[in-house]
Design a protein around this motif. Structure first.
Motif, PDB file in Angstrom:
ATOM      1  N   LEU A  21     -42.152  14.507 -11.163  1.00  0.00           N
ATOM      2  CA  LEU A  21     -42.282  15.953 -11.349  1.00  0.00           C
ATOM      3  C   LEU A  21     -41.280  16.698 -10.451  1.00  0.00           C
ATOM      4  N   ARG A  22     -41.164  16.208  -9.235  1.00  0.00           N
ATOM      5  CA  ARG A  22     -40.202  16.835  -8.314  1.00  0.00           C
ATOM      6  C   ARG A  22     -38.778  16.686  -8.837  1.00  0.00           C
ATOM      7  N   THR A  23     -38.484  15.505  -9.388  1.00  0.00           N
ATOM      8  CA  THR A  23     -37.150  15.281  -9.944  1.00  0.00           C
ATOM      9  C   THR A  23     -36.887  16.250 -11.087  1.00  0.00           C
ATOM     10  N   LEU A  24     -37.912  16.425 -11.938  1.00  0.00           N
ATOM     11  CA  LEU A  24     -37.781  17.363 -13.056  1.00  0.00           C
ATOM     12  C   LEU A  24     -37.485  18.774 -12.572  1.00  0.00           C
ATOM     13  N   LEU A  25     -38.234  19.198 -11.554  1.00  0.00           N
ATOM     14  CA  LEU A  25     -38.026  20.544 -11.020  1.00  0.00           C
ATOM     15  C   LEU A  25     -36.635  20.691 -10.416  1.00  0.00           C
ATOM     16  N   ASN A  26     -36.183  19.615  -9.794  1.00  0.00           N
ATOM     17  CA  ASN A  26     -34.839  19.582  -9.241  1.00  0.00           C
ATOM     18  C   ASN A  26     -33.791  19.795 -10.324  1.00  0.00           C
ATOM     19  N   ASP A  31     -29.966  23.024 -13.447  1.00  0.00           N
ATOM     20  CA  ASP A  31     -29.599  23.550 -14.763  1.00  0.00           C
ATOM     21  C   ASP A  31     -29.474  25.069 -14.720  1.00  0.00           C
ATOM     22  N   ASN A  32     -30.516  25.694 -14.190  1.00  0.00           N
ATOM     23  CA  ASN A  32     -30.533  27.147 -14.112  1.00  0.00           C
ATOM     24  C   ASN A  32     -29.388  27.664 -13.266  1.00  0.00           C
ATOM     25  N   TRP A  33     -29.206  26.977 -12.158  1.00  0.00           N
ATOM     26  CA  TRP A  33     -28.143  27.364 -11.230  1.00  0.00           C
ATOM     27  C   TRP A  33     -26.801  27.365 -11.943  1.00  0.00           C
ATOM     28  N   SER A  34     -26.495  26.255 -12.620  1.00  0.00           N
ATOM     29  CA  SER A  34     -25.170  26.182 -13.226  1.00  0.00           C
ATOM     30  C   SER A  34     -25.050  27.095 -14.440  1.00  0.00           C
ATOM     31  N   SER A  35     -26.163  27.332 -15.174  1.00  0.00           N
ATOM     32  CA  SER A  35     -26.011  28.234 -16.319  1.00  0.00           C
ATOM     33  C   SER A  35     -25.803  29.678 -15.859  1.00  0.00           C
ATOM     34  N   ILE A  36     -26.423  30.052 -14.751  1.00  0.00           N
ATOM     35  CA  ILE A  36     -26.170  31.398 -14.210  1.00  0.00           C
ATOM     36  C   ILE A  36     -24.689  31.541 -13.854  1.00  0.00           C
ATOM     37  N   GLN A  37     -24.157  30.507 -13.187  1.00  0.00           N
ATOM     38  CA  GLN A  37     -22.755  30.560 -12.759  1.00  0.00           C
ATOM     39  C   GLN A  37     -21.809  30.587 -13.970  1.00  0.00           C
ATOM     40  N   LYS A  38     -22.139  29.730 -14.965  1.00  0.00           N
ATOM     41  CA  LYS A  38     -21.252  29.604 -16.125  1.00  0.00           C
ATOM     42  C   LYS A  38     -21.216  30.894 -16.946  1.00  0.00           C
ATOM     43  N   ALA A  39     -22.400  31.487 -17.101  1.00  0.00           N
ATOM     44  CA  ALA A  39     -22.497  32.696 -17.915  1.00  0.00           C
ATOM     45  C   ALA A  39     -21.759  33.863 -17.266  1.00  0.00           C
ATOM     46  N   ASN A  40     -21.576  33.769 -15.971  1.00  0.00           N
ATOM     47  CA  ASN A  40     -20.950  34.883 -15.244  1.00  0.00           C
ATOM     48  C   ASN A  40     -19.857  34.385 -14.301  1.00  0.00           C
ATOM     49  N   PRO A  41     -18.765  33.972 -14.863  1.00  0.00           N
ATOM     50  CA  PRO A  41     -17.733  33.345 -14.021  1.00  0.00           C
ATOM     51  C   PRO A  41     -17.177  34.273 -12.947  1.00  0.00           C
ATOM     52  N   GLU A  42     -17.289  35.591 -13.163  1.00  0.00           N
ATOM     53  CA  GLU A  42     -16.696  36.491 -12.152  1.00  0.00           C
ATOM     54  C   GLU A  42     -17.622  36.696 -10.951  1.00  0.00           C
ATOM     55  N   PHE A  43     -18.825  36.109 -11.029  1.00  0.00           N
ATOM     56  CA  PHE A  43     -19.745  36.126  -9.899  1.00  0.00           C
ATOM     57  C   PHE A  43     -20.051  37.548  -9.433  1.00  0.00           C
ATOM     58  N   SER A  44     -20.637  38.308 -10.334  1.00  0.00           N
ATOM     59  CA  SER A  44     -20.959  39.710 -10.029  1.00  0.00           C
ATOM     60  C   SER A  44     -22.116  39.812  -9.048  1.00  0.00           C
ATOM     61  N   MET A  45     -22.427  41.043  -8.662  1.00  0.00           N
ATOM     62  CA  MET A  45     -23.546  41.309  -7.760  1.00  0.00           C
ATOM     63  C   MET A  45     -24.843  40.763  -8.350  1.00  0.00           C
ATOM     64  N   LYS A  50     -29.369  36.937  -8.504  1.00  0.00           N
ATOM     65  CA  LYS A  50     -30.145  35.940  -9.251  1.00  0.00           C
ATOM     66  C   LYS A  50     -30.060  34.576  -8.575  1.00  0.00           C
ATOM     67  N   SER A  51     -28.828  34.202  -8.205  1.00  0.00           N
ATOM     68  CA  SER A  51     -28.626  32.896  -7.587  1.00  0.00           C
ATOM     69  C   SER A  51     -29.402  32.782  -6.287  1.00  0.00           C
ATOM     70  N   SER A  52     -29.327  33.847  -5.490  1.00  0.00           N
ATOM     71  CA  SER A  52     -29.970  33.710  -4.190  1.00  0.00           C
ATOM     72  C   SER A  52     -31.486  33.744  -4.333  1.00  0.00           C
ATOM     73  N   ALA A  53     -32.002  34.505  -5.318  1.00  0.00           N
ATOM     74  CA  ALA A  53     -33.446  34.497  -5.555  1.00  0.00           C
ATOM     75  C   ALA A  53     -33.918  33.099  -5.951  1.00  0.00           C
ATOM     76  N   LEU A  54     -33.111  32.466  -6.803  1.00  0.00           N
ATOM     77  CA  LEU A  54     -33.443  31.123  -7.267  1.00  0.00           C
ATOM     78  C   LEU A  54     -33.430  30.138  -6.093  1.00  0.00           C
ATOM     79  N   ARG A  55     -32.422  30.293  -5.267  1.00  0.00           N
ATOM     80  CA  ARG A  55     -32.289  29.392  -4.132  1.00  0.00           C
ATOM     81  C   ARG A  55     -33.445  29.563  -3.139  1.00  0.00           C
ATOM     82  N   VAL A  56     -33.801  30.826  -2.887  1.00  0.00           N
ATOM     83  CA  VAL A  56     -34.907  31.098  -1.956  1.00  0.00           C
ATOM     84  C   VAL A  56     -36.207  30.500  -2.505  1.00  0.00           C
ATOM     85  N   MET A  57     -36.413  30.712  -3.802  1.00  0.00           N
ATOM     86  CA  MET A  57     -37.629  30.200  -4.436  1.00  0.00           C
ATOM     87  C   MET A  57     -37.693  28.677  -4.319  1.00  0.00           C
TER      88      MET A  57
END
Ligand SMILES: [Zn+2]
Ligand SMILES: [Zn+2]
Length: 183
Positions: A21-26, A31-45, A50-57
């Motif tokens: 289960l932990r591996t799945l969550l990992n 997945d989420n991390w990279s799709s956020i980055q890919k969808a927004n290559p210019e790395f806007s505010m 979003k990225s930092s919220a995900l990371r904190v969570m």
């Protein structure tokens, strides 16, 4: 959560299920991390938020040990850190917290500050931008001797330095100092 608590699972099958289960969550996180980055290559505010919220969570989750990064062990919640760490890292933490308490009956915080000053200056390894003359714990031991710190307290002190990644005189100054000075 305010109290320290450990989640221990003994049954090997349950452990396996938990780890999967932990591996799945990992994977979900990555997945989420990279799709956020890919969808927004210019790395806007917005992406940054979003990225930092995900990371904190994810950082607050029980999925991996914040200290060693492993995700296959039982975890302990440590209120003072507001984080989950594995039982092995927690045993170490408890041991070294006690060691520091013992040490502080023999050396005060001011002694430690004094020691660090002497070690970094001309009486010690002469730490400058161009380097230092570091030779293991040689100067640390000499400074501690000169300060009249007994052998037993010296051993405790250097063991604690090692825990904070201070394996030689210059590493004590670079890595261990800020942890040694933390109350
Ligand atoms: Zn750990
Ligand atoms: Zn060194």
């Amino acid at each position: 959560m305010k109290k320290e608590r450990a989640i221990i699972i003994k049954d090997p099958r349950l452990r396996k299920a938990r780890n999967e289960l932990r591996t799945l969550l990992n994977l979900w996180f990555n997945d989420n991390w990279s799709s956020i980055q890919k969808a927004n290559p210019e790395f806007s505010m917005e992406v940054r938020e979003k990225s930092s919220a995900l990371r904190v969570m994810f950082g607050k989750s029980i999925c991996y040990c914040r200290s060693c990064g492993r995700s296959t062990l039982d975890m302990v919640y440590v209120p003072s850190m507001n984080e989950w760490i594995c039982v092995e890292c927690n045993s170490k933490r408890v041991y070294f917290t006690k060691l520091k308490e013992e040490l502080l009956t023999e050396m005060t915080m001011m002694d430690i500050e004094d020691f660090l000053d002497k070690l970094s200056g001309g009486e010690g390894i002469e730490l400058t931008r161009s380097g230092s003359r570091c030779n293991g714990y040689e100067d640390s031991k000499r400074v501690l001797d000169e300060m009249g710190v007994n052998k037993d307290a010296q051993d405790k002190f250097l063991e604690l330095c090692g825990y904070y990644n201070g394996y030689c005189d210059c590493e004590i100054l670079f890595n261990a100092a800020r942890f040694l000075l933390k109350q």
